[in-house]
Scaffold this motif. Structure first.
Motif, PDB file in Angstrom:
ATOM      1  N   LEU A 121       1.020  12.429  -3.339  1.00  0.00           N
ATOM      2  CA  LEU A 121       1.059  11.306  -4.275  1.00  0.00           C
ATOM      3  C   LEU A 121       0.783  11.781  -5.694  1.00  0.00           C
ATOM      4  N   GLU A 122       1.434  11.129  -6.645  1.00  0.00           N
ATOM      5  CA  GLU A 122       1.229  11.415  -8.063  1.00  0.00           C
ATOM      6  C   GLU A 122       0.946  10.109  -8.788  1.00  0.00           C
ATOM      7  N   LEU A 123      -0.218   9.991  -9.411  1.00  0.00           N
ATOM      8  CA  LEU A 123      -0.547   8.813 -10.199  1.00  0.00           C
ATOM      9  C   LEU A 123       0.223   8.870 -11.514  1.00  0.00           C
ATOM     10  N   VAL A 124       1.033   7.843 -11.786  1.00  0.00           N
ATOM     11  CA  VAL A 124       1.828   7.836 -13.015  1.00  0.00           C
ATOM     12  C   VAL A 124       1.386   6.757 -14.000  1.00  0.00           C
ATOM     13  N   SER A 125       0.575   5.796 -13.542  1.00  0.00           N
ATOM     14  CA  SER A 125       0.129   4.745 -14.443  1.00  0.00           C
ATOM     15  C   SER A 125      -1.047   4.009 -13.821  1.00  0.00           C
ATOM     16  N   VAL A 183       3.019   6.822  -7.913  1.00  0.00           N
ATOM     17  CA  VAL A 183       2.282   5.596  -7.644  1.00  0.00           C
ATOM     18  C   VAL A 183       1.587   5.116  -8.913  1.00  0.00           C
ATOM     19  N   ALA A 184       1.577   3.801  -9.100  1.00  0.00           N
ATOM     20  CA  ALA A 184       0.810   3.178 -10.174  1.00  0.00           C
ATOM     21  C   ALA A 184      -0.223   2.256  -9.543  1.00  0.00           C
ATOM     22  N   VAL A 185      -1.372   2.137 -10.175  1.00  0.00           N
ATOM     23  CA  VAL A 185      -2.418   1.221  -9.713  1.00  0.00           C
ATOM     24  C   VAL A 185      -2.562   0.126 -10.753  1.00  0.00           C
ATOM     25  N   TRP A 186      -2.308  -1.096 -10.321  1.00  0.00           N
ATOM     26  CA  TRP A 186      -2.383  -2.275 -11.199  1.00  0.00           C
ATOM     27  C   TRP A 186      -3.698  -2.972 -10.882  1.00  0.00           C
ATOM     28  N   GLY A 187      -4.690  -2.755 -11.742  1.00  0.00           N
ATOM     29  CA  GLY A 187      -6.018  -3.313 -11.504  1.00  0.00           C
ATOM     30  C   GLY A 187      -6.994  -2.208 -11.157  1.00  0.00           C
ATOM     31  N   VAL A 188      -7.359  -1.412 -12.170  1.00  0.00           N
ATOM     32  CA  VAL A 188      -8.276  -0.293 -11.946  1.00  0.00           C
ATOM     33  C   VAL A 188      -9.701  -0.814 -12.122  1.00  0.00           C
ATOM     34  N   GLY A 189     -10.131  -1.590 -11.132  1.00  0.00           N
ATOM     35  CA  GLY A 189     -11.512  -2.071 -11.071  1.00  0.00           C
ATOM     36  C   GLY A 189     -12.203  -1.356  -9.928  1.00  0.00           C
ATOM     37  N   MET A 190     -13.029  -2.078  -9.190  1.00  0.00           N
ATOM     38  CA  MET A 190     -13.776  -1.450  -8.103  1.00  0.00           C
ATOM     39  C   MET A 190     -12.830  -0.939  -6.999  1.00  0.00           C
ATOM     40  N   THR A 191     -11.977  -1.797  -6.490  1.00  0.00           N
ATOM     41  CA  THR A 191     -11.052  -1.380  -5.433  1.00  0.00           C
ATOM     42  C   THR A 191     -10.008  -0.423  -5.985  1.00  0.00           C
ATOM     43  N   SER A 245       6.785   3.514 -16.395  1.00  0.00           N
ATOM     44  CA  SER A 245       6.373   4.805 -15.833  1.00  0.00           C
ATOM     45  C   SER A 245       7.203   5.158 -14.591  1.00  0.00           C
ATOM     46  N   HIS A 246       8.067   4.253 -14.173  1.00  0.00           N
ATOM     47  CA  HIS A 246       9.001   4.456 -13.060  1.00  0.00           C
ATOM     48  C   HIS A 246       8.310   4.856 -11.754  1.00  0.00           C
ATOM     49  N   PRO A 247       7.321   4.052 -11.333  1.00  0.00           N
ATOM     50  CA  PRO A 247       6.668   4.379 -10.065  1.00  0.00           C
ATOM     51  C   PRO A 247       7.584   4.080  -8.880  1.00  0.00           C
ATOM     52  N   ASP A 248       7.389   4.828  -7.804  1.00  0.00           N
ATOM     53  CA  ASP A 248       8.065   4.488  -6.547  1.00  0.00           C
ATOM     54  C   ASP A 248       7.400   3.271  -5.922  1.00  0.00           C
ATOM     55  N   ALA A 249       6.097   3.125  -6.179  1.00  0.00           N
ATOM     56  CA  ALA A 249       5.345   1.993  -5.643  1.00  0.00           C
ATOM     57  C   ALA A 249       4.191   1.662  -6.579  1.00  0.00           C
ATOM     58  N   VAL A 250       3.850   0.380  -6.602  1.00  0.00           N
ATOM     59  CA  VAL A 250       2.676  -0.096  -7.330  1.00  0.00           C
ATOM     60  C   VAL A 250       1.690  -0.643  -6.303  1.00  0.00           C
ATOM     61  N   ILE A 251       0.451  -0.198  -6.406  1.00  0.00           N
ATOM     62  CA  ILE A 251      -0.629  -0.787  -5.615  1.00  0.00           C
ATOM     63  C   ILE A 251      -1.203  -1.882  -6.503  1.00  0.00           C
ATOM     64  N   TYR A 252      -0.975  -3.138  -6.117  1.00  0.00           N
ATOM     65  CA  TYR A 252      -1.324  -4.288  -6.956  1.00  0.00           C
ATOM     66  C   TYR A 252      -2.678  -4.833  -6.509  1.00  0.00           C
ATOM     67  N   LEU A 253      -3.675  -4.693  -7.395  1.00  0.00           N
ATOM     68  CA  LEU A 253      -5.046  -5.068  -7.049  1.00  0.00           C
ATOM     69  C   LEU A 253      -5.679  -6.009  -8.060  1.00  0.00           C
ATOM     70  N   ALA A 254      -4.880  -6.753  -8.785  1.00  0.00           N
ATOM     71  CA  ALA A 254      -5.431  -7.704  -9.745  1.00  0.00           C
ATOM     72  C   ALA A 254      -6.263  -8.749  -8.996  1.00  0.00           C
ATOM     73  N   ARG A 255      -7.306  -9.211  -9.644  1.00  0.00           N
ATOM     74  CA  ARG A 255      -8.182 -10.191  -9.010  1.00  0.00           C
ATOM     75  C   ARG A 255      -7.454 -11.516  -8.858  1.00  0.00           C
ATOM     76  N   ASP A 256      -7.648 -12.136  -7.710  1.00  0.00           N
ATOM     77  CA  ASP A 256      -7.051 -13.446  -7.436  1.00  0.00           C
ATOM     78  C   ASP A 256      -8.192 -14.425  -7.189  1.00  0.00           C
ATOM     79  N   LEU A 257      -8.171 -15.508  -7.892  1.00  0.00           N
ATOM     80  CA  LEU A 257      -9.205 -16.523  -7.728  1.00  0.00           C
ATOM     81  C   LEU A 257      -8.671 -17.723  -6.949  1.00  0.00           C
TER      82      LEU A 257
END
Length: 133
Positions: free
Chosen positions: A30-34, A8-16, A70-82
């Motif tokens: 789960l394995e954090l890869v990015s 798993v990769a996390v896109w947007g390592v902010g509060m959430t 990083s070849h994640p199986d999934a990305v958790i996308y948490l970028a801020r949206d305005l």
């Protein structure tokens, strides 16, 4: 998932994103890869340390391609949206790269997008087993 763990990769390592990193760190399946962030002062720092999850051995990147590489199986996308759907290009890029994408934001609702983005997302989703949810 060669070792039985979902990468798993996390896109947007902010509060959430930090809360998500903490959950990933505690889940043996789960394995954090990015982790992608936007603050240049955090570039290269351990994502786990930034998120309060301890050292995980994953440096924070500012570069979207590094997440894909990083070849994640999934990305958790948490970028801020305005409300301007600026993340459409990021999401299309992830889908075109063959990465399953999960987001709590309303990006999966294609009727709110322009026709070009709708077509690009729909084509990729219909021609593969990739999902966005």
């Amino acid at each position: 998932m060669g070792n039985g763990r979902m990468k798993v990769a996390v896109w947007g390592v902010g509060m959430t994103g930090s809360a998500v990193v903490q959950l990933i760190a505690r889940n043996p399946d789960l394995e954090l890869v990015s982790g992608l962030g936007y603050n240049p002062a955090n570039e290269g720092r351990d994502v786990g340390e930034i998120a309060g999850a301890g050292t995980l051995g994953v440096p924070l990147t500012l570069e979207p391609q590094e997440v894909i590489d990083s070849h994640p199986d999934a990305v958790i996308y948490l970028a801020r949206d305005l409300g301007d759907f600026a993340a459409d290009e990021d999401l299309v890029r992830l889908l075109e790269s063959g990465v399953n994408t999960i987001t709590p934001l309303p990006y999966a609702n294609l009727p709110f997008r322009g026709q070009e983005v709708q077509d690009r997302k729909s084509t990729r989703l219909n021609s593969s087993h990739i999902t966005i949810s």
